[in-house]
Motif scaffolding. Sequence first.
Motif, PDB file in Angstrom:
ATOM      1  N   GLY A 198      19.693 -16.793 -23.939  1.00  0.00           N
ATOM      2  CA  GLY A 198      20.938 -16.580 -24.735  1.00  0.00           C
ATOM      3  C   GLY A 198      21.355 -15.063 -23.994  1.00  0.00           C
ATOM      4  O   GLY A 198      20.027 -14.377 -23.604  1.00  0.00           O
ATOM      5  N   ALA A 199      22.411 -14.503 -23.846  1.00  0.00           N
ATOM      6  CA  ALA A 199      22.689 -13.400 -22.931  1.00  0.00           C
ATOM      7  C   ALA A 199      24.521 -12.903 -23.844  1.00  0.00           C
ATOM      8  O   ALA A 199      24.916 -13.403 -24.066  1.00  0.00           O
ATOM      9  N   LYS A 200      24.202 -12.012 -23.767  1.00  0.00           N
ATOM     10  CA  LYS A 200      25.667 -11.260 -23.883  1.00  0.00           C
ATOM     11  C   LYS A 200      25.789  -9.670 -22.990  1.00  0.00           C
ATOM     12  O   LYS A 200      24.815  -8.928 -22.848  1.00  0.00           O
ATOM     13  N   LEU A 201      26.520  -9.209 -22.953  1.00  0.00           N
ATOM     14  CA  LEU A 201      27.119  -7.475 -22.878  1.00  0.00           C
ATOM     15  C   LEU A 201      26.412  -6.766 -24.293  1.00  0.00           C
ATOM     16  O   LEU A 201      25.812  -7.188 -25.226  1.00  0.00           O
TER      17      LEU A 201
ATOM     18  N   GLY B 224      29.032  -1.302 -17.633  1.00  0.00           N
ATOM     19  CA  GLY B 224      27.673  -1.031 -18.460  1.00  0.00           C
ATOM     20  C   GLY B 224      26.874  -2.411 -18.122  1.00  0.00           C
ATOM     21  O   GLY B 224      26.850  -3.193 -17.054  1.00  0.00           O
ATOM     22  N   ASN B 225      25.759  -2.372 -19.229  1.00  0.00           N
ATOM     23  CA  ASN B 225      25.064  -3.339 -18.432  1.00  0.00           C
ATOM     24  C   ASN B 225      25.889  -4.609 -19.626  1.00  0.00           C
ATOM     25  O   ASN B 225      26.074  -4.568 -20.327  1.00  0.00           O
ATOM     26  N   MET B 226      24.487  -5.871 -19.447  1.00  0.00           N
ATOM     27  CA  MET B 226      24.431  -6.844 -19.977  1.00  0.00           C
ATOM     28  C   MET B 226      23.115  -7.692 -20.462  1.00  0.00           C
ATOM     29  O   MET B 226      22.192  -7.006 -19.555  1.00  0.00           O
ATOM     30  N   ILE B 227      22.366  -8.125 -21.270  1.00  0.00           N
ATOM     31  CA  ILE B 227      21.067  -8.423 -21.934  1.00  0.00           C
ATOM     32  C   ILE B 227      20.590  -9.706 -21.284  1.00  0.00           C
ATOM     33  O   ILE B 227      22.097 -10.753 -22.421  1.00  0.00           O
ATOM     34  N   ALA B 228      20.510 -10.674 -21.062  1.00  0.00           N
ATOM     35  CA  ALA B 228      19.829 -11.909 -21.198  1.00  0.00           C
ATOM     36  C   ALA B 228      18.376 -11.828 -21.969  1.00  0.00           C
ATOM     37  O   ALA B 228      17.089 -11.373 -21.426  1.00  0.00           O
ATOM     38  N   LEU B 229      18.218 -12.727 -22.955  1.00  0.00           N
ATOM     39  CA  LEU B 229      16.741 -12.856 -23.760  1.00  0.00           C
ATOM     40  C   LEU B 229      15.998 -14.562 -22.329  1.00  0.00           C
ATOM     41  O   LEU B 229      16.910 -15.711 -22.375  1.00  0.00           O
TER      42      LEU B 229
END
Length: 327
Positions: A270-273, A280-285
């Motif tokens: 999954g991924a999101k801002l 800024g950043n995004m994150i990826a699981l």
Amino acid sequence: MTVAYAPGKIILVGEHAVVYGRPAIAVPVTQVQAQVKVEKGEPGQGIVVVAKDLGRVFSLARQERDATVGPLQATVANVLAYLGLTTDHDLTVFVESSIPMARGLGSGAAVSTAMTRAIARHFSRELTAGEISQLVYETEKLHHGTPSGIDNTVIACERPVHFVRGESPETVRVGRSLLLIIADTGVESPTREVVGAVRRAREEARERYDDLFDAVGDIVVEVRRAIERGELRHVGRLLDENHRLLQEMGVSSSRLDDLVHAAKRHGALGAKLSGAGRGGNMIALVTSETREPVKRALRAEGAQGLIDTAVEASKDFATSLESFTAS
Ligand code: PMV
């Protein structure tokens, strides 16, 4: 000399909706940190704050006369007042931080937290996480206008937290470790402006925004359950869903969307801002298998900085942090 540290943070789910009373989950990021050293100064120098990363030196007394007290001076003044001390001390406060600024990583709250801890320790006082969180919230208001209080809470308690504005935060039990890649768009994300834009958009379309916030709130409840049970695939799907809702709120950007899609194409669960958005950043699981391919893909897509972090599994039960008075 006394030294104190504070980690960065990232919001896992629930940003923006949390400003409107819905829950959110945030986790500490220990790969980046703020560090503050306090030492006795020369007689008569007053309180001097040396902000290495800003390349600036602030004097508390001088700034007070100018009536333009910024967050660093305010942090010093607040903690001294809380300890029942005047600003009539000769101190040098060295501030350093490896947390990129204005990227949703909590740099302001982390610097304030490390400063508050270091100054209290200098006077042989150890404040509780709840006390520090409250003090830092006061300076967060100077940075952000109307902050929800999630940054100061997660950074002060240094554990994953489930946060609802005005309620005691709770720690989140983590059933299986979450591997996260945090990628920087390289674009600043001024929280105050983006939060203001969402406020104005909501004034125009109140029902639509409140529905979006409700949907985010439902996701947060489900994410918490899935994290506790170690259902990582489900967590991933929910992060994707949260990103779609943030797009609908108008806080994503083509850079953020490109990074999110690149991570997904290369196997992220999954991924999101994360944070205010627009930059800024995004994150990826990720999993241990997809971690490297996702990092390569994010780099190829032009990510300016990558942080590889993990939210470690914890056996403790969720606890309510009641000493954190509602902010
Ligand atoms: O993580 P940041 O500092 O970008 O904060 C954004 C979080 C918001 O929910 C948008 C604002 C807040 O105060 O919680």
